[in-house]
Design an enzyme around this catalytic site. Structure first.
Site, short mmCIF file in Angstrom:
data_model
loop_
_atom_site.label_atom_id
_atom_site.label_comp_id
_atom_site.label_asym_id
_atom_site.label_seq_id
_atom_site.Cartn_x
_atom_site.Cartn_y
_atom_site.Cartn_z
N ARG A 66 10.96 9.00 1.09
CA ARG A 66 9.90 9.93 2.26
C ARG A 66 10.38 8.34 3.33
O ARG A 66 10.17 8.33 4.43
CB ARG A 66 9.08 9.25 1.45
N HIS A 110 -6.91 20.18 15.79
CA HIS A 110 -7.42 20.90 14.25
C HIS A 110 -8.36 21.77 14.63
O HIS A 110 -9.25 21.66 15.67
CB HIS A 110 -7.91 19.91 14.08
C1 GAR Z 1 -3.16 25.82 14.46
O1 GAR Z 1 -4.72 26.71 14.67
C2 GAR Z 1 -3.67 24.40 14.25
O2 GAR Z 1 -5.16 24.23 14.52
C3 GAR Z 1 -3.77 24.46 12.63
O3 GAR Z 1 -1.91 24.92 12.87
C4 GAR Z 1 -2.23 25.89 13.17
C5 GAR Z 1 -0.65 26.56 14.28
O4 GAR Z 1 -0.69 27.19 14.85
N1 GAR Z 1 -3.75 22.73 12.57
C6 GAR Z 1 -3.82 22.53 11.53
O5 GAR Z 1 -4.32 23.06 11.10
C7 GAR Z 1 -3.74 20.90 11.32
N2 GAR Z 1 -4.53 20.31 10.48
P1 GAR Z 1 0.29 27.71 15.71
O6 GAR Z 1 1.89 26.66 15.20
O7 GAR Z 1 0.53 28.87 16.29
O8 GAR Z 1 0.29 26.35 17.13
#
Ligand code: GAR
Length: 208
Positions: A66, A110
């Site tokens: 890592r 988030h």
């Molecule tokens: C989004 O809903 C973002 O908020 C979430 O992943 C998705 C990505 O969608 N992020 C998390 O959960 C971070 N903890 P996308 O690739 O279509 O933008």
């Protein structure tokens, strides 16, 4: 011009919202100088390519340790010479040395109203499953600065979204994206690009 790198792992709809907002002038004073994914199959990489944005992949799986990954990852970000790193659905833990080097220059979207449904294990669809399981009536999204904790940094913007009768996690996820994420992430970048975001005593203050 604010030089921005966007880090992604999946579909990249938030990346698309940022690209569109730069192209249509909703985000000003900003250039997306690179997209980095940990997943070579991420559709987000294709979205970047379609808009002429340099895109690359770096995966922890391709490194023996890592630490080695973290070093090369930081080098790649440094090479882009960025003012702001945007985590748009990026599911790799950001190395502490990157957080130190880019203090208050990394933001994350988030899919909940922090401090609800956040922290370790809460990402993607899991967040919406947990919200429906708990029976909350209001959900939403948060843009925040990234610090050493998981979803603990200063909050920049939040937007609430209603839960509706009959919602599934997928339906709710889509509504949160459409009504909240795709709006507040570009908005936060525009505010930062125009010098309107300040951190005072660990909290964000936004100039009018
Ligand atoms: C989004 O809903 C973002 O908020 C979430 O992943 C998705 C990505 O969608 N992020 C998390 O959960 C971070 N903890 P996308 O690739 O279509 O933008």
């Amino acid at each position: 011009m604010l030089r921005v790198a966007v880090l992604v792992s999946g579909g990249g709809t938030n990346l698309q919202a940022i690209i569109d907002a730069v192209e249509n002038g909703t985000i000003t004073n900003t250039q997306i100088v690179g997209v980095i994914s940990n997943n070579k199959n991420a559709f987000a990489l294709e979205r970047a390519g379609r808009h002429g944005i340099p895109a690359q992949c770096i995966s922890p799986k391709d490194f023996e340790t890592r630490d080695e990954f973290n070093r090369v990852f930081l080098d790649k970000v440094n090479e882009l010479n960025v003012d702001l790193i945007v985590l748009a659905g990026f599911l790799v833990v950001i190395p502490e040395m990157m957080i130190r080097e880019y203090r208050n220059r990394i933001i994350n979207i988030h899919p909940s109203l922090i401090p609800s449904f956040c922290g370790t294990g809460f990402y993607g669809l899991k967040v919406h499953e947990a919200a429906l399981e708990r029976g909350v009536k209001v959900v939403g999204a948060t843009v925040h600065f990234v610090d050493e904790g998981t979803d603990t940094g200063p909050i920049i913007l939040q937007k609430a979204v209603s839960v509706e009768e009959g919602d599934t996690p997928e339906i709710l996820q889509r509504r949160v994206m459409e009504q909240a994420e795709w709006k507040i992430l570009p908005q936060a970048i525009d505010l930062i690009a125009n010098g309107k975001v300040q951190i005072v005593d660990g909290k964000v203050s936004i100039a009018q």
